[in-house]
Design a protein around this motif. Structure first.
Motif, mmCIF file in Angstrom:
data_model
loop_
_atom_site.group_PDB
_atom_site.id
_atom_site.type_symbol
_atom_site.label_atom_id
_atom_site.label_comp_id
_atom_site.label_asym_id
_atom_site.label_seq_id
_atom_site.Cartn_x
_atom_site.Cartn_y
_atom_site.Cartn_z
ATOM 1 N N UNK A 36 0.839 -1.196 0.000
ATOM 2 C CA UNK A 36 0.000 0.000 0.000
ATOM 3 C C UNK A 36 0.877 1.250 0.000
ATOM 4 N N UNK A 37 0.577 2.199 -0.872
ATOM 5 C CA UNK A 37 1.344 3.435 -0.993
ATOM 6 C C UNK A 37 0.614 4.584 -0.294
ATOM 7 N N UNK A 38 1.367 5.629 0.129
ATOM 8 C CA UNK A 38 0.722 6.765 0.795
ATOM 9 C C UNK A 38 -0.418 7.381 -0.019
ATOM 10 N N UNK B 50 -3.510 -1.953 10.495
ATOM 11 C CA UNK B 50 -2.634 -0.829 10.184
ATOM 12 C C UNK B 50 -1.167 -1.194 10.312
ATOM 13 N N UNK B 51 -0.844 -2.183 11.126
ATOM 14 C CA UNK B 51 0.566 -2.549 11.325
ATOM 15 C C UNK B 51 1.094 -3.492 10.247
ATOM 16 N N UNK B 52 0.304 -3.738 9.184
ATOM 17 C CA UNK B 52 0.786 -4.581 8.089
ATOM 18 C C UNK B 52 1.342 -3.772 6.922
ATOM 19 N N UNK B 53 1.361 -2.464 7.060
ATOM 20 C CA UNK B 53 1.888 -1.623 5.986
ATOM 21 C C UNK B 53 3.183 -0.968 6.456
ATOM 22 N N UNK B 54 4.114 -0.673 5.549
ATOM 23 C CA UNK B 54 5.414 -0.109 5.944
ATOM 24 C C UNK B 54 5.276 1.262 6.611
ATOM 25 N N UNK B 55 6.305 1.676 7.363
ATOM 26 C CA UNK B 55 6.259 2.958 8.082
ATOM 27 C C UNK B 55 5.971 4.160 7.184
#
Length: 360
Positions: free
Chosen positions: A117-119, A152-157
Motif C-alpha cells: 500500500x502506498x501513501x 494498520x501494522x501490516x503496511x510499511x512505516x
C-alpha cells in the motif's frame, strides 16, 4: 444512569496475559433517568445525550456483546480523537464501525493495509487530466468521517506516516496545497494482537496520536449463541437496514454534544490528580517511556466525555480511573527486563492507580 462508571478492563485494573491487553469489556450502563429538582420535580433528560445513548441500542441490532467498545468509539467521536482496536479476526470490527456510522449518519470508508500500500492510496494523489492538460487532485479514502484502517501494522512505516498529518491536523497536503478533511473525522485502526509475522509496529509518535486503545474480546458462550441464532434467522451483515438499524443522531447532534462535553467542569484537584497519575508513569521502574503531556490532555478529554455520557456536568476521580487504561496503555513502553519477567503494561498502570492519592 448510575454514577458508577463501568470498568473498561477485565477484572478491574489488573493486567492480563501478554498479547491480549484488556479493553473496554464491561456492559455499558443504562440510560440515565431524569434528575430531580429540590422540590422533587423531574427535569426532562437531555435529548442530545439520550440520542448518543440510543446509538448503543442501534449497534446492538447488528453487533452482539460489544457495548463497551461502542462507548469507547462514542467517546472518541465526542473528543475528536482516534481509536486503536485490538482483536482477532472475526469479532465484527468492520461491522461495528459500519453500524456505528449508520446510527450517526456518518460516512465511513475501509482500507485494508497491506505491505504494498502506498501513501497516495490513502491520502489521494495528483492525476493528469488529458482533456485540460493539467493535474488535478483525486481524493483518497481518508476523505471521510470514520476511516477504518484495517490491520494498520501490516503496511510499511512510510505509508503509516502518511496518516500522521490527517490524524493531527485534519488535512492532507499535496502539491503545496492543504486540503481540509470532512468534520468530524476520526481513524479507527485495527491490529491483530496475536500475529506479528510480517508486521511493522507503529512508532511511539503515531501511537501517541490515538486517544484510546481498546480490546475487542471474543464473545462469551451466550453471546456467541445469539450470533448463531441471528445468522440462522437470516441476518445479513451487508444489509443493516434489514436488521432495523436506523440513524438516531447526526453531525448537528455531534456538534452540540461536543460543546456540552467542553463545558463539563473539572476541579483543580482532579486536574492535579491526572497530572500525578501521568507523572507517576515517568518514574515507574518498569517503564522506559512514560506518558507525555499529550497523554494527560487525552485523559482529561476522555474523562469529560465519559462524565457527560454518565449524566454529570463535572468530572470525578472515578472517571479518570475508568479511562486511565484505555488512554495510557499505548503511550508507555516496558523496560526490556520487565518484558522478560512477564510484566504487563496494564498491571503496572493498575499499581500506579492504586498508589497515587485520590482527591476527596
Amino acid at each position: 444512569m448510575s454514577e458508577q462508571p463501568d470498568r473498561f478492563t477485565h477484572g478491574g485494573y489488573g493486567g492480563q496475559h501478554a498479547g491480549a491487553p484488556a479493553g473496554m469489556t464491561a456492559t455499558a450502563p443504562a440510560a440515565p433517568t431524569a434528575p430531580a429538582t429540590a422540590a422533587g420535580e423531574r427535569i426532562p433528560p437531555d435529548p442530545v445525550r439520550q440520542a448518543f445513548l440510543d446509538v448503543r441500542n442501534e449497534v446492538a441490532k447488528a453487533v452482539v456483546g460489544q457495548d463497551a467498545t461502542v462507548t469507547g468509539l462514542l467517546i472518541a467521536l465526542l473528543c475528536g480523537g482516534h481509536v486503536l482496536l485490538e482483536g482477532v479476526p472475526g469479532v465484527a470490527k468492520t461491522l461495528l464501525v459500519r453500524t456505528l456510522s449508520a446510527a450517526l449518519s456518518l460516512d465511513t470508508k475501509r482500507v485494508q493495509f497491506t505491505p504494498d500500500l502506498m501513501p497516495g492510496d490513502i491520502t489521494g494523489s495528483l492525476v493528469f487530466d488529458s482533456r485540460t492538460s493539467e493535474f488535478s487532485f483525486r481524493e483518497g479514502p481518508v476523505f471521510t468521517n470514520i476511516l477504518l484502517a484495517d490491520e494498520i501494522n501490516r503496511t510499511p512505516p512510510k505509508t503509516q506516516a502518511s496518516l500522521l498529518e490527517a490524524m493531527e491536523e485534519r488535512q492532507v497536503s499535496a502539491d503545496g496545497e492543504s486540503r481540509l478533511l470532512p468534520s468530524p473525522f476520526i481513524v479507527a485502526a485495527t491490529q491483530n494482537p496475536v500475529e506479528y509475522e510480517g508486521t511493522y509496529p507503529l512508532p511511539e509518535a503515531q501511537l501517541d496520536r490515538f486517544l484510546l486503545k481498546l480490546a475487542m474480546p471474543l464473545p462469551g458462550r451466550a453471546e456467541e449463541i445469539e450470533v448463531m441464532r441471528r445468522h440462522a434467522a437470516g441476518f445479513d451483515s451487508r444489509n443493516l437496514a434489514a436488521a432495523g438499524v436506523r440513524a438516531v443522531a447526526g453531525v448537528q447532534e455531534l456538534e452540540q454534544a461536543r460543546a456540552a462535553v467542553a463545558a463539563v467542569e473539572v476541579a483543580p484537584e482532579v486536574l492535579a490528580y491526572i497530572v500525578d497519575v501521568v507523572r507517576a508513569t515517568r518514574s515507574a521502574p518498569s517503564f522506559q517511556l512514560g506518558v507525555s503531556p499529550r497523554g494527560a490532555t487525552a485523559l482529561l478529554s476522555a474523562s469529560r466525555a465519559w462524565a457527560w455520557l454518565s449524566g454529570r456536568h463535572f468530572v470525578t476521580p472515578d472517571d479518570v480511573k475508568t479511562l486511565a487504561l484505555p488512554c495510557l496503555r499505548h503511550r508507555v513502553a516496558l523496560q526490556p527486563e520487565a518484558l522478560m519477567d512477564g510484566v504487563h503494561v496494564d498491571g503496572v498502570l493498575g499499581s500506579i492507580l492504586a498508589s497515587v492519592p485520590v482527591p476527596r
